[in-house]
Design an enzyme around this catalytic site. Structure first.
Site, PDB file in Angstrom:
ATOM      1  N   CYS A   1      -3.100   5.042   5.724  1.00 52.51           N
ATOM      2  CA  CYS A   1      -4.545   5.096   5.912  1.00 52.51           C
ATOM      3  C   CYS A   1      -4.888   5.338   7.387  1.00 52.51           C
ATOM      4  O   CYS A   1      -4.013   5.313   8.256  1.00 52.51           O
ATOM      5  CB  CYS A   1      -5.183   3.796   5.441  1.00 52.51           C
ATOM      6  SG  CYS A   1      -4.707   2.391   6.457  1.00 52.51           S
TER       7      CYS A   1
ATOM      8  N   CYS B   1       0.817  -1.209   0.000  1.00 56.78           N
ATOM      9  CA  CYS B   1       0.000   0.000   0.000  1.00 56.78           C
ATOM     10  C   CYS B   1       0.855   1.265   0.000  1.00 56.78           C
ATOM     11  O   CYS B   1       0.330   2.360  -0.145  1.00 56.78           O
ATOM     12  CB  CYS B   1      -0.980  -0.003   1.178  1.00 56.78           C
ATOM     13  SG  CYS B   1      -0.223  -0.374   2.758  1.00 56.78           S
TER      14      CYS B   1
ATOM     15  N   ASP C   1       2.438   2.559   2.500  1.00 51.89           N
ATOM     16  CA  ASP C   1       2.414   3.268   3.782  1.00 51.89           C
ATOM     17  C   ASP C   1       3.799   3.271   4.432  1.00 51.89           C
ATOM     18  O   ASP C   1       4.530   2.289   4.329  1.00 51.89           O
ATOM     19  CB  ASP C   1       1.449   2.573   4.759  1.00 51.89           C
ATOM     20  CG  ASP C   1      -0.007   2.804   4.388  1.00 51.89           C
ATOM     21  OD1 ASP C   1      -0.248   3.476   3.377  1.00 51.89           O
ATOM     22  OD2 ASP C   1      -0.893   2.299   5.110  1.00 51.89           O
TER      23      ASP C   1
ATOM     24  N   CYS D   1      -2.079  -3.280   9.069  1.00 47.70           N
ATOM     25  CA  CYS D   1      -1.720  -1.983   9.669  1.00 47.70           C
ATOM     26  C   CYS D   1      -1.219  -2.190  11.106  1.00 47.70           C
ATOM     27  O   CYS D   1      -0.284  -1.516  11.543  1.00 47.70           O
ATOM     28  CB  CYS D   1      -2.922  -1.046   9.689  1.00 47.70           C
ATOM     29  SG  CYS D   1      -3.540  -0.657   8.045  1.00 47.70           S
TER      30      CYS D   1
END
Lengths: 140, 204
Positions: free
Chosen positions: A63, A37, A39, A106
């Site tokens: 996110c 992603c 991140d 996450c």
């Protein structure tokens, strides 16, 4: 699936956002990322002479779940000893924030960030358990 | 990934005996061939498995195959043929989307030679994550200050970085047949770097 109230709370009012002095010997910095992603998460700890984490800061570009996971992680590790902080598992973070399955990674990132920050701190203290890093193996 | 359908490309159409450009269909008599769902993407277009490819040539091949297998042409045929044309079209579309994009093409070459996915190996070259973090913060500051000059400079910097990384990706793809774990790992790292850089650019 909508974000849980706890995620929204941490996202809107992130705790401990910011940075600590990377050059300080008592500061450990962990930077981790998820290429799928894109991140990126930075988590820093300040540790006192009793191995207790007296301060923690984070900065996350990602996110809402990634921000909330790292925000919660800094809250949880503050006041803990380094060894106690290493006990924190991503499933506990995921459970606390009620993360949906697609956002579990996450919380994994937040756990990785805690470990990376502690590893960096230990490296600085010359107590690294990875002898191949930075040639400090003889002081271990 | 080889499977039970991993038979050699039929060079001749079994229906009209003419040579075929693609294992999917005969461009002369429009006979469809039920190639396996995991047939190699390059093979579908009659191309060698190689990173370097001519995008115009790929596009022409894609159009030519699509003209022969498009579901619209099979509307009057048996349900079985309609279903096959639909399945093959989806497969060819996906293969085309993968091969025309240099990063996806390299990802495909890596993973189909046994390399790890980005989920399995998150490592990146050197201090890339720390650099990405700094760039993110610099971009955030520049945006807050409405400093369009710095933002443009950052964009150019990231684009140059992407181009340099892609050159390394191309060189490493050329070495995949060595079946060296080091080559696979290094390629994985540069492809992971492309994700972060792409994401960074998307914020600008």
């Amino acid at each position: 699936m909508p974000y849980s109230e706890k995620v929204i709370d941490h996202f809107e009012n992130p705790r401990n956002i910011g940075s600590l002095d990377r050059g300080n010997e008592s500061v450990g910095t962990g930077i981790v990322g998820a290429p799928e992603c894109g991140d990126v998460m930075r988590l820093q700890i300040q540790v006192d002479e009793n191995n207790r984490i007296v301060d923690a800061k984070f900065k996350t570009f990602g996110c809402g779940s990634a921000i909330a996971s790292s925000s919660l992680a800094t809250e949880w590790i503050k006041g803990k000893t380094v060894d106690e902080a290493l006990e924190i598992k991503n499933v506990e973070i995921a459970r606390e924030l009620a993360l949906p399955p697609v956002k579990i990674h996450c919380s994994v990132l937040a756990e990785d960030a805690i470990r990376a920050a502690i590893a960096d701190y230990k490296r600085k203290q010359g107590r690294s358990d990875k002898p191949e890093s930075a040639g400090q193996s003889d002081s271990a | 990934m080889p499977d039970s359908h991993d038979k050699p490309v039929p060079l001749k159409c079994t229906s009209c005996q003419r040579p075929m450009d693609s294992p999917v269909c005969c461009q002369d008599c429009h006979t469809l061939y039920p190639v396996g769902t995991s047939e190699d993407h390059f093979k579908l277009f009659g191309l060698p498995r190689r990173y370097a490819l001519d995008l115009d040539d790929l596009h022409q091949r894609f159009l030519s195959i699509s003209r022969n297998i498009h579901p619209d042409f099979f509307g009057a045929q048996a349900a079985e043929m309609q279903a096959l044309s639909l399945r093959l079209s989806a497969q060819v579309n996906e293969a085309y989307a993968t091969l025309k994009d240099p990063v996806l093409r390299a990802e495909y070459l890596l993973e189909s030679t046994g390399g790890k996915s980005s989920a399995k190996d998150k490592s990146v070259p050197g201090e890339l994550l720390a650099e990405v973090m700094l760039m993110r913060e610099a971009i955030e500051d520049a945006r807050a200050a409405a400093d369009s000059e710095t933002l443009a400079a950052r964009r150019a910097e990231i684009e140059a970085r992407q181009a340099a990384t892609l050159e390394k990706v191309a060189a490493l793809c050329g070495r995949l047949d060595e079946q060296s774990e080091n080559v696979q790992t290094e390629l994985r790292q540069h492809l992971n770097a492309m994700r972060y850089l792409g994401n960074l650019l998307a914020t600008l």
